[in-house]
Design an enzyme around this catalytic site. Structure first.
Site, PDB file in Angstrom:
ATOM      1  N   ASP A  14       5.267 101.388  69.832  1.00 23.76           N
ATOM      2  CA  ASP A  14       5.748 102.313  70.375  1.00 23.76           C
ATOM      3  C   ASP A  14       6.063 102.125  71.734  1.00 23.76           C
ATOM      4  OD1 ASP A  14       6.797 104.477  70.098  1.00 23.76           O
ATOM      5  OD2 ASP A  14       5.919 106.266  70.424  1.00 23.76           O
ATOM      6  N   ASP A 107      13.021 101.776  67.726  1.00 27.22           N
ATOM      7  CA  ASP A 107      11.742 101.666  69.584  1.00 27.22           C
ATOM      8  C   ASP A 107      10.230 102.200  69.022  1.00 27.22           C
ATOM      9  OD1 ASP A 107      11.754 104.507  68.329  1.00 27.22           O
ATOM     10  OD2 ASP A 107      11.281 105.297  70.601  1.00 27.22           O
ATOM     11  N   GLU A 108      10.018 101.292  67.556  1.00 27.39           N
ATOM     12  CA  GLU A 108       8.763 101.255  67.603  1.00 27.39           C
ATOM     13  C   GLU A 108       8.027 100.480  65.657  1.00 27.39           C
ATOM     14  OE1 GLU A 108       6.394 105.026  65.990  1.00 27.39           O
ATOM     15  OE2 GLU A 108       8.170 106.050  65.659  1.00 27.39           O
TER      16      GLU A 108
END
Length: 364
Positions: A14, A107-108
């Protein structure tokens, strides 16, 4: 405690305040300052820097509220093309270790490194290497969680944020879950947590005392999920190809639309953007949905499914106007959106059985 099912090595990576961190990296003048990526006047916060979070600013918060909490907050217009560019660089690092990468957003992502390209036994070591390579490549920090399934890895990645990682070893899983506050369970929101607390369920250990029948009676189908995850059981596999169910575009307007001619112009603009995205992803669909949010925040949607695929701006524009005319234009419009679903994508299912010995599952 042993488990009666094969254990996997799952990493959840993350990025730390990704959008805001990108903006601070690209513009050194923003470093160390509270910034929010999103619309300043009528939008919501897409991401907040850690400096802004100290004031209570959070993602999905109305911009007006964020400004009240942090008067010196700097709003930055999102640059999604830039975020996608950096996200692609990060994913290339993931693929150096495994092809089993399941992105959740820009983003993860989840990674299954049970069997990995470098033959590294330690999932903990892999996570450290990935985080270091991300920093070297992008100048951005990431946090990671490592455990036997996606549910636990997701929880673990939040424990030592920012720029840290947490491993929940197989022998620690049960005690970790029994002592975990119920609001920290991934997927349990504020409303459900309050309901559980009213039932004297404050930690995983309290939840574990409830039978399967009790939990399904209290929470419906999700009760079955609660029963199993508190026992360390979550069988969802890392899916290397997430199948898109729809392609969508929408716009929140700086000033409400109160003329039908304005609506037509915006619908045409949204149609062109939707078609660009369809061409980029090489898909088409049969169901068009029009989303309308009014000045008073009431939301209405209208959909129509055709027998053929909608793949040209002329067809989509014609149908969007048809959907628009299906509702009376009786109050100003705050937001319009178009989405296309029932896409021509065939979902491929991958079956994978992983068995590894318990003793060498993790190494520090």
């Amino acid at each position: 405690m042993g488990f009666s099912f094969p254990l996997r090595k799952i990493i959840h990576v993350d990025m730390d305040a990704f959008y805001a961190s990108v903006e601070q990296r690209d513009n050194p003048q923003l470093q160390g300052k509270p910034i929010a990526v999103g619309g300043e006047h009528r939008g919501v916060v897409a991401a907040a820097s850690y400096e802004a979070r100290e004031y209570g600013v959070r993602s999905a918060m109305p911009s007006k509220t964020a400004q009240q909490k942090c008067p010196n907050l700097i709003f930055i217009k999102p640059r999604f093309s830039r975020y996608k560019e950096i996200s692609s660089e990060i994913r290339e690092i993931f693929f150096q270790y495994t092809d089993l990468v399941e992105p959740l957003s820009l983003d993860e992502a989840y990674l299954d490194v049970t069997e990995n390209k470098k033959g590294i036994e330690s999932a903990n070591q892999i996570a450290m290497e990935i985080r270091e390579k991300i920093f070297q490549k992008t100048g951005l920090t990431a946090s990671a969680g490592i455990s036997i399934n996606k549910f636990l890895a997701k929880i673990a990645s939040d424990i030592n944020k920012p720029n840290g990682q947490k491993t929940i070893h197989p022998q620690q899983v049960i005690s970790f879950l029994e002592n975990l506050p119920i609001e920290k369970f991934y997927g349990i929101g504020k409303v459900t947590a309050n309901k559980m607390k009213s039932l004297n369920i404050y930690k995983g250990g309290d939840l574990k005392q409830k039978s399967l029948e009790e939990l399904t009676s209290l929470f419906g189908k999700v009760g079955d999920h609660y029963y199993h995850v508190v026992r360390g059981i979550h069988r969802s596999e890392v899916k290397s190809h997430r199948i898109a169910k729809s392609v969508a575009v929408e716009e929140t307007f700086g000033q409400d639309l109160d003329e039908e001619s304005q609506v037509y112009i915006k619908l045409d603009e949204l149609t062109e953007e939707l078609c660009r995205r369809l061409q980029k992803t090489d898909v088409k669909g049969r169901t068009l949905t029009l989303k309308i949010k009014y000045q008073d925040f009431t939301l209405h949607t209208r959909s129509k499914t055709e027998s053929y695929y909608l793949d040209t701006s002329a067809r989509i524009s014609q149908l969007s106007r048809h959907l628009w005319h299906s509702r009376p234009f009786d109050k100003p419009i705050r937001l319009l959106g178009l989405s296309l679903s029932h896409l021509n994508i065939q979902e491929k299912k991958m079956e994978m059985q992983l068995k590894i010995p318990f003793p060498d599952f993790y190494q520090q």
